[in-house]
Design a protein around this motif. Structure first.
Motif, short mmCIF file in Angstrom:
data_model
loop_
_atom_site.label_atom_id
_atom_site.label_comp_id
_atom_site.label_asym_id
_atom_site.label_seq_id
_atom_site.Cartn_x
_atom_site.Cartn_y
_atom_site.Cartn_z
N MET A 1 0.85 -1.22 -0.03
CA MET A 1 0.02 0.05 -0.01
C MET A 1 0.94 1.14 -0.18
N LYS A 2 0.68 2.12 -0.98
CA LYS A 2 1.46 3.35 -1.01
C LYS A 2 0.69 4.58 -0.12
N ILE A 3 1.56 5.13 0.91
CA ILE A 3 1.05 6.24 1.49
C ILE A 3 1.81 7.43 0.82
N TYR A 4 0.74 8.31 0.49
CA TYR A 4 1.13 9.78 -0.16
C TYR A 4 1.68 10.62 0.67
N ASP A 5 2.56 11.28 0.03
CA ASP A 5 3.21 12.47 0.79
C ASP A 5 2.61 13.76 0.14
N LYS A 9 4.87 15.52 4.12
CA LYS A 9 4.09 15.14 5.00
C LYS A 9 2.88 14.14 4.77
N LYS A 10 2.73 13.16 5.74
CA LYS A 10 1.44 12.28 5.50
C LYS A 10 0.06 12.78 5.76
N ASN A 11 0.09 14.02 6.47
CA ASN A 11 -1.26 14.82 6.55
C ASN A 11 -0.89 16.22 6.68
N ILE A 12 -1.96 16.86 6.58
CA ILE A 12 -1.99 18.47 6.67
C ILE A 12 -2.56 18.82 8.15
N CYS A 13 -3.14 17.80 8.81
CA CYS A 13 -3.93 18.46 9.99
C CYS A 13 -3.27 18.50 11.18
N GLY A 14 -1.94 17.77 11.24
CA GLY A 14 -1.18 17.65 12.43
C GLY A 14 -0.96 18.87 13.19
N PRO A 15 -0.44 19.91 12.60
CA PRO A 15 -0.10 21.55 13.48
C PRO A 15 -1.21 21.76 14.05
N ARG A 16 -2.59 21.41 13.41
CA ARG A 16 -3.43 22.14 13.86
C ARG A 16 -4.06 21.28 14.98
N VAL A 17 -4.06 19.92 15.07
CA VAL A 17 -4.20 18.97 16.18
C VAL A 17 -3.37 19.46 17.20
N LYS A 18 -2.28 19.55 16.97
CA LYS A 18 -1.31 19.86 18.27
C LYS A 18 -1.83 21.23 18.82
N ARG A 49 2.50 10.93 16.18
CA ARG A 49 3.00 10.75 14.56
C ARG A 49 2.14 11.57 13.94
N ILE A 50 1.08 11.60 14.24
CA ILE A 50 -0.21 12.65 13.50
C ILE A 50 0.27 14.02 13.72
N GLU A 51 0.56 14.56 14.85
CA GLU A 51 0.89 15.92 14.96
C GLU A 51 2.14 16.24 14.12
N ILE A 52 3.19 15.36 14.00
CA ILE A 52 4.47 15.78 13.46
C ILE A 52 4.30 15.35 11.99
N GLY A 53 3.13 14.84 11.65
CA GLY A 53 2.92 14.57 10.07
C GLY A 53 3.57 13.35 9.34
N PHE A 56 -0.65 9.14 8.28
CA PHE A 56 -1.51 9.14 7.61
C PHE A 56 -2.97 9.35 8.38
N VAL A 57 -3.80 10.22 8.12
CA VAL A 57 -4.99 10.50 8.93
C VAL A 57 -6.34 9.98 7.92
N ALA A 58 -6.75 9.23 8.28
CA ALA A 58 -8.18 8.71 7.65
C ALA A 58 -9.31 9.57 7.67
N ASP A 59 -10.34 9.70 6.71
CA ASP A 59 -11.23 10.66 6.93
C ASP A 59 -12.06 10.42 8.23
#
Length: 80
Positions: A1-5, A9-18, A49-53, A56-59
């Motif tokens: 399975m390919k995880i996209y960057d 980063k693997k997500n764009i929500c991490g900084p806002r979550v933190k 790991r979410i916070e630092i990107g 991956f964060v699923a919908d």
């Protein structure tokens, strides 16, 4: 399975979550526990790991994160 960057980063929500987690004075462990109560099985290191990107964060995870952090999914995505 390919995880996209996206820009390395693997997500764009991490900084806002933190940002919101700290504003609410929640620990990563508390966020993980709240996610688990809502049916999203993650550990504290996953929140980190979410916070630092690095994760991956699923919908469905994004929706639950928004719920427990009391913000909109659009805010976590940087749209607001």
């Amino acid at each position: 399975m390919k995880i996209y960057d996206f820009n390395g980063k693997k997500n764009i929500c991490g900084p806002r979550v933190k940002e919101i987690r700290k504003k609410l004075q929640l620990t990563q462990e508390q966020v993980a526990a709240k996610l688990q109560i809502e049916g999203v099985i993650v550990e504290r290191d996953c929140v980190s790991r979410i916070e630092i990107g690095d994760r991956f964060v699923a919908d469905y995870e994004l929706l639950v994160l928004a719920k427990i952090l009391k913000v909109s999914p659009a805010y976590l995505l940087g749209l607001e």
